[in-house]
Write a protein that holds these residues in place. Structure first.
Motif, PDB file in Angstrom:
ATOM      1  N   ALA A  72       0.840  -1.206   0.000  1.00  0.00           N
ATOM      2  CA  ALA A  72       0.000   0.000   0.000  1.00  0.00           C
ATOM      3  C   ALA A  72       0.872   1.251   0.000  1.00  0.00           C
ATOM      4  CB  ALA A  72      -0.918  -0.015   1.220  1.00  0.00           C
ATOM      5  N   LYS A  73       1.987   1.190   0.756  1.00  0.00           N
ATOM      6  CA  LYS A  73       2.894   2.336   0.842  1.00  0.00           C
ATOM      7  C   LYS A  73       3.535   2.613  -0.527  1.00  0.00           C
ATOM      8  CE  LYS A  73       4.678   2.409   5.197  1.00  0.00           C
ATOM      9  NZ  LYS A  73       5.682   2.041   6.185  1.00  0.00           N
ATOM     10  N   ILE A  74       3.991   1.533  -1.192  1.00  0.00           N
ATOM     11  CA  ILE A  74       4.633   1.691  -2.508  1.00  0.00           C
ATOM     12  C   ILE A  74       3.614   2.249  -3.503  1.00  0.00           C
ATOM     13  CG2 ILE A  74       5.738   0.471  -4.437  1.00  0.00           C
ATOM     14  CD1 ILE A  74       6.780  -1.569  -2.344  1.00  0.00           C
ATOM     15  N   ARG A  75       2.370   1.724  -3.450  1.00  0.00           N
ATOM     16  CA  ARG A  75       1.329   2.193  -4.378  1.00  0.00           C
ATOM     17  C   ARG A  75       1.058   3.679  -4.177  1.00  0.00           C
ATOM     18  NH1 ARG A  75      -2.358  -1.113  -6.924  1.00  0.00           N
ATOM     19  NH2 ARG A  75      -4.149   0.114  -6.268  1.00  0.00           N
ATOM     20  N   SER A  76       1.048   4.104  -2.903  1.00  0.00           N
ATOM     21  CA  SER A  76       0.786   5.519  -2.607  1.00  0.00           C
ATOM     22  C   SER A  76       1.903   6.407  -3.169  1.00  0.00           C
ATOM     23  CB  SER A  76       0.635   5.670  -1.093  1.00  0.00           C
ATOM     24  OG  SER A  76       1.094   6.894  -0.669  1.00  0.00           O
ATOM     25  N   ARG A  77       3.172   5.936  -3.013  1.00  0.00           N
ATOM     26  CA  ARG A  77       4.305   6.705  -3.555  1.00  0.00           C
ATOM     27  C   ARG A  77       4.208   6.806  -5.078  1.00  0.00           C
ATOM     28  NH1 ARG A  77       7.964   5.556   0.971  1.00  0.00           N
ATOM     29  NH2 ARG A  77       6.953   6.924   2.468  1.00  0.00           N
ATOM     30  N   LEU A  78       3.862   5.662  -5.722  1.00  0.00           N
ATOM     31  CA  LEU A  78       3.763   5.643  -7.188  1.00  0.00           C
ATOM     32  C   LEU A  78       2.658   6.597  -7.670  1.00  0.00           C
ATOM     33  CD1 LEU A  78       4.262   1.892  -8.199  1.00  0.00           C
ATOM     34  CD2 LEU A  78       5.791   3.810  -8.628  1.00  0.00           C
ATOM     35  N   ASN A  79       1.547   6.634  -6.894  1.00  0.00           N
ATOM     36  CA  ASN A  79       0.451   7.554  -7.243  1.00  0.00           C
ATOM     37  C   ASN A  79       0.955   8.994  -7.272  1.00  0.00           C
ATOM     38  OD1 ASN A  79      -1.637   5.841  -7.675  1.00  0.00           O
ATOM     39  ND2 ASN A  79      -2.396   5.875  -5.567  1.00  0.00           N
ATOM     40  N   SER A  80       1.762   9.350  -6.239  1.00  0.00           N
ATOM     41  CA  SER A  80       2.281  10.720  -6.171  1.00  0.00           C
ATOM     42  C   SER A  80       3.210  10.998  -7.348  1.00  0.00           C
ATOM     43  CB  SER A  80       3.070  10.934  -4.884  1.00  0.00           C
ATOM     44  OG  SER A  80       2.330  10.496  -3.790  1.00  0.00           O
ATOM     45  N   LEU A  81       4.048  10.002  -7.679  1.00  0.00           N
ATOM     46  CA  LEU A  81       5.001  10.199  -8.765  1.00  0.00           C
ATOM     47  C   LEU A  81       4.306  10.282 -10.126  1.00  0.00           C
ATOM     48  CD1 LEU A  81       8.013   7.905  -7.801  1.00  0.00           C
ATOM     49  CD2 LEU A  81       8.016  10.381  -8.031  1.00  0.00           C
ATOM     50  N   ALA A  82       3.123   9.645 -10.230  1.00  0.00           N
ATOM     51  CA  ALA A  82       2.419   9.600 -11.516  1.00  0.00           C
ATOM     52  C   ALA A  82       2.162  11.010 -12.044  1.00  0.00           C
ATOM     53  CB  ALA A  82       1.105   8.850 -11.362  1.00  0.00           C
ATOM     54  N   VAL A  83       1.756  11.922 -11.150  1.00  0.00           N
ATOM     55  CA  VAL A  83       1.451  13.289 -11.586  1.00  0.00           C
ATOM     56  C   VAL A  83       2.726  13.980 -12.071  1.00  0.00           C
ATOM     57  CG1 VAL A  83       0.207  15.392 -10.981  1.00  0.00           C
ATOM     58  CG2 VAL A  83      -0.229  13.319  -9.710  1.00  0.00           C
ATOM     59  N   PHE A  84       3.825  13.687 -11.375  1.00  0.00           N
ATOM     60  CA  PHE A  84       5.109  14.267 -11.781  1.00  0.00           C
ATOM     61  C   PHE A  84       5.453  13.811 -13.206  1.00  0.00           C
ATOM     62  CE2 PHE A  84       9.776  13.887 -12.009  1.00  0.00           C
ATOM     63  CZ  PHE A  84      10.101  15.221 -11.876  1.00  0.00           C
ATOM     64  N   PHE A  85       5.241  12.504 -13.480  1.00  0.00           N
ATOM     65  CA  PHE A  85       5.531  11.982 -14.821  1.00  0.00           C
ATOM     66  C   PHE A  85       4.600  12.609 -15.863  1.00  0.00           C
ATOM     67  CE2 PHE A  85       7.343   8.197 -12.471  1.00  0.00           C
ATOM     68  CZ  PHE A  85       8.650   8.549 -12.745  1.00  0.00           C
ATOM     69  N   ILE A  86       3.340  12.857 -15.466  1.00  0.00           N
ATOM     70  CA  ILE A  86       2.395  13.492 -16.404  1.00  0.00           C
ATOM     71  C   ILE A  86       2.923  14.881 -16.795  1.00  0.00           C
ATOM     72  CG2 ILE A  86       0.066  14.516 -16.590  1.00  0.00           C
ATOM     73  CD1 ILE A  86      -0.925  12.110 -14.924  1.00  0.00           C
ATOM     74  N   VAL A  87       3.409  15.641 -15.788  1.00  0.00           N
ATOM     75  CA  VAL A  87       3.964  16.971 -16.069  1.00  0.00           C
ATOM     76  C   VAL A  87       5.136  16.849 -17.040  1.00  0.00           C
ATOM     77  CG1 VAL A  87       5.156  18.971 -15.072  1.00  0.00           C
ATOM     78  CG2 VAL A  87       3.226  17.962 -13.862  1.00  0.00           C
ATOM     79  N   CYS A  88       6.013  15.874 -16.768  1.00  0.00           N
ATOM     80  CA  CYS A  88       7.200  15.688 -17.631  1.00  0.00           C
ATOM     81  C   CYS A  88       6.766  15.361 -19.060  1.00  0.00           C
ATOM     82  CB  CYS A  88       8.081  14.561 -17.096  1.00  0.00           C
ATOM     83  SG  CYS A  88       8.861  14.966 -15.538  1.00  0.00           S
ATOM     84  N   ILE A  89       5.801  14.420 -19.191  1.00  0.00           N
ATOM     85  CA  ILE A  89       5.346  14.008 -20.530  1.00  0.00           C
ATOM     86  C   ILE A  89       4.734  15.209 -21.262  1.00  0.00           C
ATOM     87  CG2 ILE A  89       3.624  12.582 -21.760  1.00  0.00           C
ATOM     88  CD1 ILE A  89       4.154  10.458 -19.508  1.00  0.00           C
ATOM     89  N   LEU A  90       3.907  15.991 -20.530  1.00  0.00           N
ATOM     90  CA  LEU A  90       3.277  17.168 -21.154  1.00  0.00           C
ATOM     91  C   LEU A  90       4.340  18.155 -21.649  1.00  0.00           C
ATOM     92  CD1 LEU A  90       0.245  17.973 -18.809  1.00  0.00           C
ATOM     93  CD2 LEU A  90       0.134  17.455 -21.249  1.00  0.00           C
ATOM     94  N   TRP A  91       5.322  18.417 -20.795  1.00  0.00           N
ATOM     95  CA  TRP A  91       6.353  19.402 -21.154  1.00  0.00           C
ATOM     96  C   TRP A  91       7.173  18.923 -22.355  1.00  0.00           C
ATOM     97  CZ3 TRP A  91       8.910  23.005 -17.045  1.00  0.00           C
ATOM     98  CH2 TRP A  91       7.895  23.625 -16.310  1.00  0.00           C
ATOM     99  N   ILE A  92       7.553  17.634 -22.336  1.00  0.00           N
ATOM    100  CA  ILE A  92       8.350  17.102 -23.458  1.00  0.00           C
ATOM    101  C   ILE A  92       7.525  17.141 -24.748  1.00  0.00           C
ATOM    102  CG2 ILE A  92       9.463  15.006 -24.379  1.00  0.00           C
ATOM    103  CD1 ILE A  92      10.187  14.366 -21.386  1.00  0.00           C
ATOM    104  N   SER A  93       6.250  16.691 -24.650  1.00  0.00           N
ATOM    105  CA  SER A  93       5.403  16.652 -25.848  1.00  0.00           C
ATOM    106  C   SER A  93       5.207  18.054 -26.425  1.00  0.00           C
ATOM    107  CB  SER A  93       4.021  16.072 -25.520  1.00  0.00           C
ATOM    108  OG  SER A  93       4.160  14.874 -24.847  1.00  0.00           O
TER     109      SER A  93
END
Lengths: 331, 244
Positions: free
Chosen positions: A21-42
């Motif tokens: 559950a802890k790992i899933r929660s961390r991944l959830n937080s990181l997901a938004v960061f990756f979305i920002v990165c993907i948006l900026w690169i695209s």
């Protein structure tokens, strides 16, 4: 530990492994960061102008204002409440600070008084919610229209301009290339992070959002904590009111119009749960960056502004839908 | 034995519903009193009045020979009353340690939470209850027994005069029931009084010194355990026997 559960979640009816559950929660937080990165690169690839220093500064400036109100909204959402008055409070406080500056009060006095007004607005909301037992949705919805009306009343529905140059310079300035507005976000993030993660008050905010009756049985000062949440949210909205007045060089009641939705959207995109007890200080900042990037990118790609609003709405529905699924069984 | 808690002529109504009618009880230090009754008999109302969750409509509460009025759970806690609620009153999104220390958080530098110390002390408390719950894991997803252990561990944070327990064995595994009953005996050994609300007659007959039975808001029996039989208690709960 079954690592597959990191992606699939626990089997139906099974007890969740807390480490997973802890790992899933961390991944959830990181997901938004990756979305920002993907948006900026695209957008950097799709347009010639996105990845320029001036445009990135613009994105940061816009996201800064939304980030600050979204942090306030997050604190309220953690208690399983909601603050729908934020946009109107931004407008009202931009009028208050502009009126005071216009009448010759010093910048410091005007800003302090405006922030006190913000705190007062939050106290009114908290009073209605705790003493009047009104649902936060209704109390702050009433605040949305009331504070907008007060803003129109004190300004006669006219924009208040002619603000001092020093005041206007702040929101347009930068330190070592970092916009002052973004530095304000950092200045808000640090104390909020400490409050949420390292103080009794923060623990009580999460406890109330998780199980309010249980928190009451455990002698958590629920009323005092709810007062803090709404006063903090309105206080941050008043800071944004000051910043937006400085940025636009005028105070007008319609400043911040519908920004409560940007605040809610930024917060939930950043992983805050509308059901309470889930959220952190980084999520709303990343959420606001996603929204301002979408807006900026849409402008650069010549997409009609109507689509930006529609897209924001779709994102909110999608994020809350998945949040609802995730929350089943945790309450 | 020293009298710790005395409730005199307690009445409690919720609108038109009379939840407690002329309820009287006295509990001494180190005494374990079982409070039994059917659903809606008023057991939890008694507990919540003593715990400061409800104010009685009328009547007096004496605690350690002083008349007291508990306006909130904090008042009761300060007087030395600890409670294990039936629904456990846990916050699912907080860690076990944060639940144990909720509203009694340990601090460093006067302001900041001392996570390390709370986790360490929680580990010790949970170990004493033979619980496998880890202090820094969130409560969501924990088993009934682990959750119960967290709720019981809270009572160890202070040196209470009395511990109120509402169905502490209802949601735990068969193996954990003796651990909880043993814990109640340990409390008794330290001179701490226990008011045990339970539907489980074997538990009450194992650890209690005295049994009180309630029916429809009234006390219908207050006897030493040695004067009670399971048949008598069952009859009183169901109403087959009116009074004893």
């Amino acid at each position: 530990m079954n690592l597959l559960e990191v992606f699939t979640g626990p089997k139906q009816g099974a007890v969740a492994d807390p480490r997973i559950a802890k790992i899933r929660s961390r991944l959830n937080s990181l997901a938004v960061f990756f979305i920002v990165c993907i948006l900026w690169i695209s957008l950097g690839i799709a347009t010639d102008t996105f990845a320029t220093a001036q445009n990135i500064t613009n994105v940061l400036r816009q996201s800064s204002l939304w980030s600050i109100i979204a942090i306030g909204q997050t604190v309220v959402l953690i208690t399983a409440g909601i603050d729908l008055s934020i946009g109107s409070v931004v407008g009202l406080t931009s009028c208050i600070v502009a009126l005071m500056l216009n009448k010759g009060y010093p910048i410091s006095v005007s800003c302090v008084f405006t922030c006190l007004c913000g705190l007062g607005v939050g106290a009114v909301h908290a009073f209605g919610i705790t003493k009047g037992k009104l649902p936060p949705f209704i109390m702050t919805l009433a605040g949305l229209t009331t504070w907008f009306g007060v803003g129109l009343l004190i300004t006669g529905a006219m924009p208040i301009g002619n603000l001092p140059a020093d005041f206007k310079a702040f929101s347009r300035g930068d330190v070592l290339g970092i916009p002052n507005l973004f530095l304000c976000v950092i200045a808000v993030m640090i104390p909020t992070y400490i409050i949420l993660n390292h103080t009794r008050l923060g623990n009580h905010l999460y406890a109330i959002g998780s199980n309010r009756p249980g928190a009451e049985l455990n002698a958590v000062p629920v009323t005092r904590t709810i007062y803090f949440a709404y006063m903090y949210s309105s206080f941050l909205a008043s800071i944004v009111g000051i910043l937006v007045a400085a940025r636009l060089s005028l105070g007008i009641a319609s400043n911040g119009f519908t920004w409560e939705l940007q605040a809610v959207a930024s917060s939930v995109i950043g992983g805050t749960s509308l059901f309470g007890a889930v959220g952190n200080v980084f999520g709303p900042v990343l959420g606001a960056t996603v929204l301002s990037t979408i807006n900026n990118g849409a402008n650069l790609l010549n997409v009609q502004s109507y689509w930006q609003r529609i897209l924001t709405g779709v994102i909110i529905v999608a994020v809350v839908f998945f949040d609802q699924i995730k929350n089943k069984g945790t309450k | 034995m020293t009298e710790i808690l005395k409730l005199s002529k307690i009445y409690k109504s919720f609108g038109a519903v009379q939840a407690l009618i002329d309820f009287n009880v006295s509990i001494s230090a180190g005494e374990v009193v079982g409070l039994m009754g059917d659903n809606g008999a008023g057991k939890s109302t008694v507990l919540k009045i003593v715990a400061g969750n409800f104010l009685p409509t009328s009547g007096n509460i004496n605690f350690s020979n002083n008349e007291v009025k508990f306006n909130n759970p904090n008042d009761a806690r300060k007087s030395g009353i600890e409670v294990v609620y039936q629904d456990l009153a846990l916050c699912n999104h907080l860690t076990a340690a944060k639940n144990i220390y909720l509203s009694r958080e340990l601090k460093r530098f006067g302001v900041l939470l001392d996570h390390k110390k709370m986790n360490e002390k929680s580990r010790i408390l949970l170990d004493e209850l033979n619980s496998s719950a880890r202090p820094d894991d969130v409560v969501t997803g924990m088993s009934g027994g682990q959750r119960q252990a967290i709720a019981i561990a809270r009572t160890r944070l202070s040196n209470p005069n009395i511990v109120l327990m509402d169905e502490p064995t209802a949601a735990v595994s068969v193996a954990q029931v003796p651990v909880i009953l043993e814990y109640i005996k340990k409390l008794q050994g330290k001179g701490i009084a226990v008011l045990l609300i339970s539907h489980r007659l074997p538990d009450v007959m194992t650890v209690c010194d005295r049994v009180i039975v309630m029916r429809l808001g009234e006390k219908v029996c207050d006897k030493l355990k040695i004067d009670c039989t399971p048949e008598l208690i069952t009859g009183l709960i169901t109403g087959a026997i009116q009074n004893a």
